[in-house]
Design an enzyme around this catalytic site. Structure first.
Site, PDB file in Angstrom:
ATOM      1  N   HIS A  55     109.519   3.096 -46.540  1.00  0.00           N
ATOM      2  CA  HIS A  55     108.137   2.593 -46.527  1.00  0.00           C
ATOM      3  C   HIS A  55     107.110   3.720 -46.454  1.00  0.00           C
ATOM      4  O   HIS A  55     106.041   3.576 -45.855  1.00  0.00           O
ATOM      5  CB  HIS A  55     107.915   1.616 -45.364  1.00  0.00           C
ATOM      6  CG  HIS A  55     108.785   0.398 -45.418  1.00  0.00           C
ATOM      7  ND1 HIS A  55     108.476  -0.701 -46.186  1.00  0.00           N
ATOM      8  CD2 HIS A  55     109.970   0.115 -44.824  1.00  0.00           C
ATOM      9  CE1 HIS A  55     109.428  -1.616 -46.046  1.00  0.00           C
ATOM     10  NE2 HIS A  55     110.352  -1.135 -45.231  1.00  0.00           N
ATOM     11  N   ASN A 128     109.106  -8.057 -45.420  1.00  0.00           N
ATOM     12  CA  ASN A 128     109.080  -7.646 -46.821  1.00  0.00           C
ATOM     13  C   ASN A 128     108.557  -8.788 -47.672  1.00  0.00           C
ATOM     14  O   ASN A 128     108.453  -9.929 -47.212  1.00  0.00           O
ATOM     15  CB  ASN A 128     110.486  -7.268 -47.308  1.00  0.00           C
ATOM     16  CG  ASN A 128     110.967  -5.931 -46.773  1.00  0.00           C
ATOM     17  OD1 ASN A 128     110.171  -5.042 -46.487  1.00  0.00           O
ATOM     18  ND2 ASN A 128     112.269  -5.789 -46.631  1.00  0.00           N
TER      19      ASN A 128
END
Length: 488
Positions: A55, A128
């Site tokens: 990320h 997500n």
């Protein structure tokens, strides 16, 4: 005429010349006594912190969450008790695998995390856009990420690596079907959905526990890119998602998401042919209905990307009263790993940074460490103690007792793995156009993949649906029948 604003050192001393280093004469060497030069270079050398191992590429924004329906029948979390309650939030969207300045058009899951600054302390939603993950046990997390990251010898991402891993990890099949659909290349962050992926526990004031999953649904709708559209955008712009989010907020076009909860009574946990606490399994809406919780609106861009979007830290274990983690094996590992990586990346006092600091008061005996700037000043830094003015534990906030399922400890294989059942559900729910896009995207990605790896994956696909496998095989020129006779 306004007063002139002086350029200063970090010591607050005004700088008279920021263009020329101090030297020994016009032709002599630079002097080490030049404090302005040394401070400037030394700080520049340390401007960056290690990027997130996953990320890394992200964009964020501030906003608010408004509770639209009381959740008191499910949880005692105070910010969810009354309709109309407003809670400040900071949301961060991201790609998962690729580096900090990689194109935002690349096929990748999208991180969707929200920090709620509630009056009872911070609550982190860490999810997500895709509703499942590649693996069900945290012990495999380094392996799946290593397979997707660049080859450590070439520094080039190699499809042979991750397809090799996938072929030997059949539980990843459902995630593959989501990732290689067009949802693996979203049009923008404003148009992605969000999922908690894991189940959590909610506990109400009566002590009743339910399992929940959380879903964010964008009011702008879910919009994705085909591979061709993503390539066209990437040829001109690789910051398209960050730019779109920033400009929309600057222009007053504030993105919104509705939050929904799905609820499962613990007594029904064994009523399915899969384990609902398995992160590779989805909770489909027609089986687990959505209940509206509230709405998030993002209405303010960060003032400083490094101090906010880059320095914010999330952990799925940061929960408020009335919430607990489930027994999900992947989640259990993340509870440790996420804060651990922030302590490594930002420092042991990362929670003192304004973006991470709760609005609720903090009172404990955690002191010192690297760069503490919110020092607690009491001379009493231990507990228990006899001083009435010092913070004390409050039994009202003890976590409710929870039933432990099973009585054997050890490295046990997960029950009801059902590795292909949910992938079959996804295939059956896809439209003809979505199936065609999935097949095409896999075939395109296999252009440089070894045939033995393709065959192992095709055998997994065959166990999802023979049509799925045959269409991928046809696109790659492989005779499927030669390799699946034992599966019939």
């Amino acid at each position: 005429m306004t007063d002139r604003k002086n350029l200063t050192t970090n010591q607050g001393v005004p700088v008279g010349d920021n263009q020329n280093s101090m030297t020994a004469g016009r032709k002599g060497p630079t002097l080490i006594e030049d404090y302005v030069l040394i401070e400037k270079l030394a700080h520049f050398d340390r401007e960056r912190v290690p990027e997130r191992v996953v990320h890394a590429r992200g964009a964020g924004a501030h906003g608010k969450f408004v509770t639209k329906k009381s959740m008191k029948k499910y949880t005692m979390a105070k910010f969810l008790q009354e309709e109309g309650t407003e809670t400040e939030v900071f949301a961060r969207f991201s790609t998962v695998i690729h580096g900090q300045h990689s194109p935002e058009t690349l096929r990748d899951p999208r991180g969707f995390s929200v920090k709620f600054y509630t009056e009872e302390g911070n609550y982190d939603f860490v999810g997500n856009n895709l509703p499942v993950f590649f693996i069900r046990d945290a012990i495999k997390f380094p392996d799946v990420i290593h397979s997707l990251k660049p080859d450590p010898r070439t520094n080039i991402q190699d499809g042979n690596r991750y397809w090799d891993f996938f072929s030997l990890t059949p539980e990843a099949t459902t995630m593959i079907m989501y990732l290689f659909s067009d949802e693996g290349t979203p049009a923008s962050y404003r148009e992605v959905r969000g999922s908690s992926v894991h189940a959590f526990k909610w506990i109400n004031e009566e002590g009743k526990t339910v399992y929940v999953k959380l879903r964010w649904v964008p009011k702008a709708g879910i919009v994705n890119l085909s591979t061709e559209q993503a390539s066209q955008i990437q040829a001109k712009e690789f910051n398209h998602a960050s730019r779109d989010l920033y400009e929309a907020i600057e222009n007053g076009d504030y993105p919104e998401w509705d939050l929904y909860v799905q609820v499962l009574d613990p007594k029904d946990l064994d009523s399915f042919d899969f384990n609902p606490l398995d992160a590779t399994k989805d909770w489909f809406e027609d089986v687990f209905p959505y209940e509206h919780v509230g709405t998030m609106t993002l209405d303010r861009n960060p003032d400083n990307i490094f101090a906010e979007t880059e320095s914010v830290g999330f952990n799925p274990g940061v929960l408020v009263r009335g919430m607990l983690p489930s027994e999900d094996r992947l989640l259990q590992g993340r509870l440790f790993s996420y804060s651990d990586t922030q302590r490594h990346r930002v420092g042991p006092n990362y929670l003192q940074l304004p973006i991470n600091s709760p609005k609720a008061p903090v009172a404990n005996n955690q002191r010192d460490g690297h760069m503490p700037f919110k020092q607690q000043t009491s001379s009493i830094n231990y507990e228990p103690n006899s001083y009435d003015t010092e913070p004390k534990e409050n039994p009202a906030f003890i976590e409710p007792e929870q039933e432990i399922r099973g009585d054997i400890s050890g490295r046990l294989i997960a029950e009801k793995p059902n590795n292909f059942g949910h992938a079959k559900e996804v295939w059956d729910r896809y439209s003809n156009a979505e199936r065609a896009a999935l097949v095409k995207n896999i075939v395109d990605d296999w252009s440089q993949v070894r045939e033995d790896i393709k065959i192992r994956n095709l055998r997994n696909f065959y166990q999802v649906d023979p049509e799925f496998a045959s269409r991928v095989a046809a696109g790659t020129g492989i005779n499927l029948e030669e390799h699946v006779t034992d599966l019939k």
